[in-house]
Design an enzyme around this catalytic site. Structure first.
Site, mmCIF file in Angstrom:
data_model
loop_
_atom_site.group_PDB
_atom_site.id
_atom_site.type_symbol
_atom_site.label_atom_id
_atom_site.label_comp_id
_atom_site.label_asym_id
_atom_site.label_seq_id
_atom_site.Cartn_x
_atom_site.Cartn_y
_atom_site.Cartn_z
ATOM 1 N N GLY A 297 0.828 -1.199 0.000
ATOM 2 C CA GLY A 297 0.000 0.000 0.000
ATOM 3 C C GLY A 297 0.861 1.245 0.000
ATOM 4 N N CYS A 298 0.382 2.273 0.648
ATOM 5 C CA CYS A 298 1.077 3.554 0.708
ATOM 6 C C CYS A 298 2.480 3.405 1.287
ATOM 7 C CB CYS A 298 0.259 4.528 1.562
ATOM 8 S SG CYS A 298 1.144 6.013 2.042
ATOM 9 N N PHE A 299 3.502 3.807 0.529
ATOM 10 C CA PHE A 299 4.858 3.625 1.041
ATOM 11 C C PHE A 299 5.203 4.564 2.184
ATOM 12 C CE2 PHE A 299 6.690 5.812 -3.093
ATOM 13 C CZ PHE A 299 6.046 6.996 -2.780
ATOM 14 N N TRP A 300 4.423 5.594 2.390
ATOM 15 C CA TRP A 300 4.640 6.443 3.570
ATOM 16 C C TRP A 300 4.428 5.629 4.843
ATOM 17 C CZ3 TRP A 300 0.840 10.856 1.779
ATOM 18 C CH2 TRP A 300 1.387 11.514 0.669
#
Length: 223
Positions: A55-58
């Site tokens: 998902g979101c790499f953050w």
């Protein structure tokens, strides 16, 4: 801004992962010396690299940064067909790339098994081409293996989780060979640290991070 998502944690999944980890760690350590490791993203010969998309790499970046033995987490794009993609291009879902992280780690301090356990805790691997409200192939669940040892471990964990019915649905995590990894723009690196007061960080990353830290409280870096 990315869509908001909070993934619940299942106690039976965690129990199974930790139980399986305790059995397989000894085998992993005995086999690791004979593995041919791709160290192209590593900082020296004492480190190895794991590459995950969840998902979101953050979110992924900040979770794995917490673990003892992880020396660096680099956000980027991989698995697609467009050379040198920009974030704007990747978000269209037409590049084939996933938001991913190269995780540089010391296998003397943390094993690949443990990183896999963290991977399955960090996101929901049963969601196809999405994580929560973030939709598209760029948010797919994927393990990009650097050698056959990593591939065998990834296959093993997924089979065991599916056989045990750890999730209500089958795992859809892609297992693919590691190829070209394009480092994301500077503002994506250490995103949570540098943007902690933003709404997405407070409402999405922070709750996931707190849950992750509780699960791996024995494996965290000293704060």
């Amino acid at each position: 801004m990315k869509s908001q998502q909070i993934i619940p944690y299942s106690s039976r999944i965690l129990f199974f992962l930790l139980f399986t980890l305790s059995i397989s760690c000894a085998q992993t350590k005995s086999n690791s010396d004979s593995s041919t490791m791709d160290r192209s993203a590593a900082t020296d010969l004492t480190t190895d690299t794991a590459t995950f998309a969840a998902g979101c790499f953050w979110c992924v970046e900040e979770q794995f940064k917490q673990l003892e033995g992880v020396s660096a987490v680099i956000s980027g794009y991989t698995g697609g067909h467009v050379r040198n993609p920009s974030y704007k291009q990747v978000t269209t879902g037409r590049t084939g790339h996933a938001e991913a992280c190269n995780i540089i780690y010391d296998p003397a301090q943390i094993s690949y098994d443990e990183l896999l356990a963290a991977f399955f805790v960090a996101h929901d691997p049963t969601q196809l081409n999405r994580q929560g409200a973030d939709v598209g192939t760029q948010y797919r669940s994927a393990i990009f293996f650097h050698n056959e040892h990593q591939k065998k471990l990834a296959d093993y964990y997924i089979k065991q989780l599916n056989d045990e019915g750890a999730y209500e649905k089958k795992i859809v995590t892609e297992i693919s060979p590691y190829s070209k990894f394009y480092i994301a723009e500077d503002y994506h690196q250490d995103y949570y640290t540098n943007n902690m007061d933003e709404a997405y960080c407070q409402m999405v990353i922070k709750p996931k991070l707190e849950k992750f830290r509780k699960v791996f409280k024995g494996k965290l870096k000293q704060q």
